[in-house]
Design a protein around this motif. Sequence first.
Motif, PDB file in Angstrom:
ATOM      1  N   VAL A  18     -16.500 -70.302  84.900  1.00  0.00           N
ATOM      2  CA  VAL A  18     -16.457 -70.329  86.355  1.00  0.00           C
ATOM      3  C   VAL A  18     -17.784 -69.784  86.874  1.00  0.00           C
ATOM      4  CG1 VAL A  18     -15.129 -69.703  88.400  1.00  0.00           C
ATOM      5  CG2 VAL A  18     -13.988 -69.876  86.188  1.00  0.00           C
ATOM      6  N   TRP A  52     -18.210 -75.497  92.384  1.00  0.00           N
ATOM      7  CA  TRP A  52     -18.024 -75.805  93.800  1.00  0.00           C
ATOM      8  C   TRP A  52     -18.431 -77.253  94.098  1.00  0.00           C
ATOM      9  CZ3 TRP A  52     -15.687 -71.797  96.163  1.00  0.00           C
ATOM     10  CH2 TRP A  52     -15.785 -70.556  95.523  1.00  0.00           C
ATOM     11  N   LEU A  99     -10.411 -73.543  94.001  1.00  0.00           N
ATOM     12  CA  LEU A  99     -10.906 -73.155  92.681  1.00  0.00           C
ATOM     13  C   LEU A  99      -9.861 -72.317  91.938  1.00  0.00           C
ATOM     14  CD1 LEU A  99     -14.511 -72.038  91.921  1.00  0.00           C
ATOM     15  CD2 LEU A  99     -12.626 -70.661  91.078  1.00  0.00           C
TER      16      LEU A  99
END
Length: 437
Positions: A18, A52, A99
């Motif tokens: 991430v 993103w 997310l």
Amino acid sequence: MMEHPRLTDTSARRLVIVVRADPVICGHSGEARNLAEAALVRGFTEVRIVTWPIDRLVETGLPLKPLDGIAPYSDGIVVERPEAVGDYKVPDGRYLSGLTGRLVELFTDGVPTLAISLYLSPHTIAVTDAVRAAELTGLPVKVTTIAEAVGSDVTNVVRSCVEQNRFGAAAHVLSSYLASDVPVAVSDYTRRLIIESAAAIDARHGTHFAAQCTERVAISYPAINTAEFLDPDPAEVTSRLALRGLTPGSYVLFLSRLAHAKGVDDLIDGFAGSPGCAGLKLVIAGNGPEAQFLRDYAAASPVADRIVFLDDVDDDERAPLMAGCAAFVLPTKPRPEFVETFGIALVEKMLAGGGPVITTETGGVGEAVGDTAMIVPVDDPGAIAAALDEVMAMPADARAELARRARDYAMQFDRAFVLDRLLGRLEQPEVRELSVA
């Protein structure tokens, strides 16, 4: 010690990273790619980078690479960009919800998963929240977490919370960090900053974050693809430079984000004041919040006609530019909003060869370069000019020896070594054993 089925079951191992990934211009964006590629070699059967949406990255104003200049990922690496959850009635957090929600889905499908978050805010927070939510579903959760703290986590988030006495925000970040199975920092300097900030919070509020950070936070230097920079083909270097109107040894190079903390204005003044650089160009490659200011600053320099800005350097051009430079200068300096806590671009340059590195001892830079760079004080264009003069007068054999030592030192940051060390930490007794339904 109990075995970790989520780690030893090689028939089904997933890595989830991430991060603010490509096209963001950031060393840790590249680090995420390198960890992902190394994981494929180490036997992970599924690798995902969760990041993103492109349009959101554009909206933030983050410095971005040209979209058509991003090198492809290897087969087996999937980049996910979850869309926002909710509409305009949700004023903030919509993309973070998307997310986090995707992470919950990945953490509850029964596949043994290692989740690595780069940047505590918001990525480690998202992972910690997703693990908590996943465990509350009652579904099988086989996940282990590594949280990597980088420089802006401390300067932009934790330390600012301390200075502004925002206890709740600081506690949220630090507790999410310490909830990870393996919390690491990108340098010893970063680790010390975290502990100092935690101690300041403890002294003010009676908490116990500093002791936990001291005991648990380890160092994990950024993972670099050394093969991408080692031994560039001289013919390829010459041809790539020719496309920019450059030749090997004809320019001094800066390649990083264009921000005040990087010291580019000092470099412009130092270059202008160096007699040894009279026949050279200064190439400033990168983009960032100070791009227009620096262009205007350079235009007012007495050597403006020898300063070139490149804001469209793609992934394949970095190594040739570094290998062909007469010197690489990154005069980074500490600023309230940013401190160089390692210096990934410096290591990449050390691997690529070319002229010597000139930099400062700001933050964790010393850990990145060892004793293989020429060190100048911060905010000192005169010292930069003197260092450039010294480089230009250096005999060829001395330059070659310095380049060899720099390359040898930089090899310790190879992505395979870094990942192996991280995986080794997962087998230590203090790593939390999560229940598997």
